[in-house]
Design a protein around this motif. Structure first.
Motif, short mmCIF file in Angstrom:
data_model
loop_
_atom_site.label_atom_id
_atom_site.label_comp_id
_atom_site.label_asym_id
_atom_site.label_seq_id
_atom_site.Cartn_x
_atom_site.Cartn_y
_atom_site.Cartn_z
N UNK A 87 -5.05 3.04 2.62
CA UNK A 87 -4.25 4.24 2.33
C UNK A 87 -3.05 3.96 1.66
N UNK A 88 -2.59 4.76 0.69
CA UNK A 88 -1.31 4.51 0.06
C UNK A 88 -0.14 4.15 1.01
N UNK A 89 -0.08 5.18 1.87
CA UNK A 89 1.23 5.46 2.82
C UNK A 89 1.27 4.40 3.81
N UNK A 90 0.09 3.82 4.53
CA UNK A 90 0.15 2.96 5.56
C UNK A 90 -0.80 2.01 5.68
N UNK A 91 -1.63 1.58 4.70
CA UNK A 91 -2.59 0.64 4.68
C UNK A 91 -3.65 0.83 5.56
N UNK A 92 -4.23 -0.22 6.63
CA UNK A 92 -5.42 -0.05 7.14
C UNK A 92 -4.84 0.06 8.75
N UNK A 93 -5.62 0.29 9.55
CA UNK A 93 -5.50 0.06 11.18
C UNK A 93 -5.58 -1.28 11.46
N UNK A 94 -4.79 -1.84 12.55
CA UNK A 94 -4.85 -3.21 12.70
C UNK A 94 -6.40 -3.79 13.03
N UNK A 95 -7.08 -2.73 13.61
CA UNK A 95 -8.58 -3.39 13.97
C UNK A 95 -9.03 -3.71 12.56
N UNK A 135 4.99 -1.89 -2.03
CA UNK A 135 3.94 -2.42 -2.57
C UNK A 135 3.70 -1.78 -4.07
N UNK A 136 2.72 -2.51 -4.98
CA UNK A 136 2.47 -1.89 -6.12
C UNK A 136 1.59 -0.92 -5.99
N UNK A 137 1.60 -0.02 -6.96
CA UNK A 137 0.74 1.07 -7.06
C UNK A 137 -0.64 0.76 -6.60
N UNK A 138 -1.31 1.65 -6.04
CA UNK A 138 -2.83 1.25 -5.59
C UNK A 138 -3.73 1.01 -6.66
N UNK A 139 -3.82 1.93 -7.60
CA UNK A 139 -4.74 2.00 -8.90
C UNK A 139 -4.25 0.46 -9.71
N UNK A 140 -2.96 0.06 -9.71
CA UNK A 140 -2.43 -1.23 -10.38
C UNK A 140 -3.27 -2.39 -9.54
N UNK A 141 -3.03 -2.27 -8.46
CA UNK A 141 -3.50 -3.52 -7.72
C UNK A 141 -5.01 -3.60 -7.68
N UNK A 143 -6.07 -10.62 1.48
CA UNK A 143 -5.71 -11.21 0.30
C UNK A 143 -4.66 -10.53 -0.32
N UNK A 144 -3.64 -11.29 -0.96
CA UNK A 144 -2.82 -10.28 -1.42
C UNK A 144 -2.12 -10.70 -2.82
N UNK A 145 -1.42 -9.61 -3.50
CA UNK A 145 -0.98 -10.04 -4.68
C UNK A 145 0.60 -10.19 -4.73
N UNK A 146 0.95 -11.61 -5.19
CA UNK A 146 2.33 -11.75 -4.87
C UNK A 146 3.31 -10.81 -5.49
N UNK A 147 4.42 -10.77 -4.98
CA UNK A 147 5.53 -9.77 -5.38
C UNK A 147 6.99 -10.56 -4.93
N UNK A 148 7.93 -9.89 -5.33
CA UNK A 148 9.29 -10.33 -4.93
C UNK A 148 9.80 -9.49 -3.78
N UNK A 149 10.37 -10.05 -3.01
CA UNK A 149 10.91 -9.02 -1.84
C UNK A 149 11.78 -8.06 -2.44
#
Length: 151
Positions: free
Chosen positions: A100-108, A127-133, A116-122
């Motif tokens: 989900x856009x606001x909080x990702x996924x539960x730890x489980x 994060x990037x917009x969901x549809x862009x990712x 996997x991740x898209x590299x981003x600067x700190x």
């Protein structure tokens, strides 16, 4: 290829992702609860006149989805993922899950899949917009398998 949205909240993002799914011959899986109705005008507007063409599978829960596809390769796109998405070797039929856009996924869920991740600067943003990712990762996966059935 399969795109999975776990509990998406924003209809515009999901509509845009649905449009991309049509144009890439990708199945879109939506796992409830959703933060909107599939009948919402915003969803249809973002998906333009493509929404009826989406190869859409709607799941009542994460558990229902896993009962069907838990034995398949499922990558989880997360800012905490270990590998950069382009370093993975995608295969036809893989699933790429997004939270989900606001909080990702539960730890489980986070612990159950290859991150996997898209590299981003700190920065001060999360994060990037969901549809862009989704577009970034989906097109890399499709490139690796030779853009099947695409011109």
């Amino acid at each position: 290829m399969n795109i999975v949205l776990l509990n998406p909240e924003i209809p515009y993002n999901t509509g845009n992702i649905g449009r991309s799914a049509v144009l890439t011959n990708t199945t879109l899986h939506l796992i409830k609860p959703l933060g909107f109705s599939l009948d919402e005008k915003q969803l249809r507007r973002a998906g333009l006149d493509y929404w009826h063409l989406v190869d859409l599978k709607v799941w009542e829960s994460y558990e229902d989805f896993i009962a069907k596809y838990g034995d398949r390769r499922i990558f989880l796109s997360t800012t905490h993922g270990g590998n950069i998405y382009s370093d993975e070797k995608f295969q036809d039929g893989d699933f790429i899950m997004f939270g989900r856009e606001s909080s990702g996924v539960p730890e489980s869920v986070h612990n159950a899949h290859m991150g996997i991740r898209v590299p981003m600067v700190k920065s001060s943003t999360r994060s990037l917009n969901l549809s862009n990712t989704v577009a970034i990762i989906a097109y890399e996966a499709l490139r690796q398998i030779g853009f099947p059935n695409m011109k």
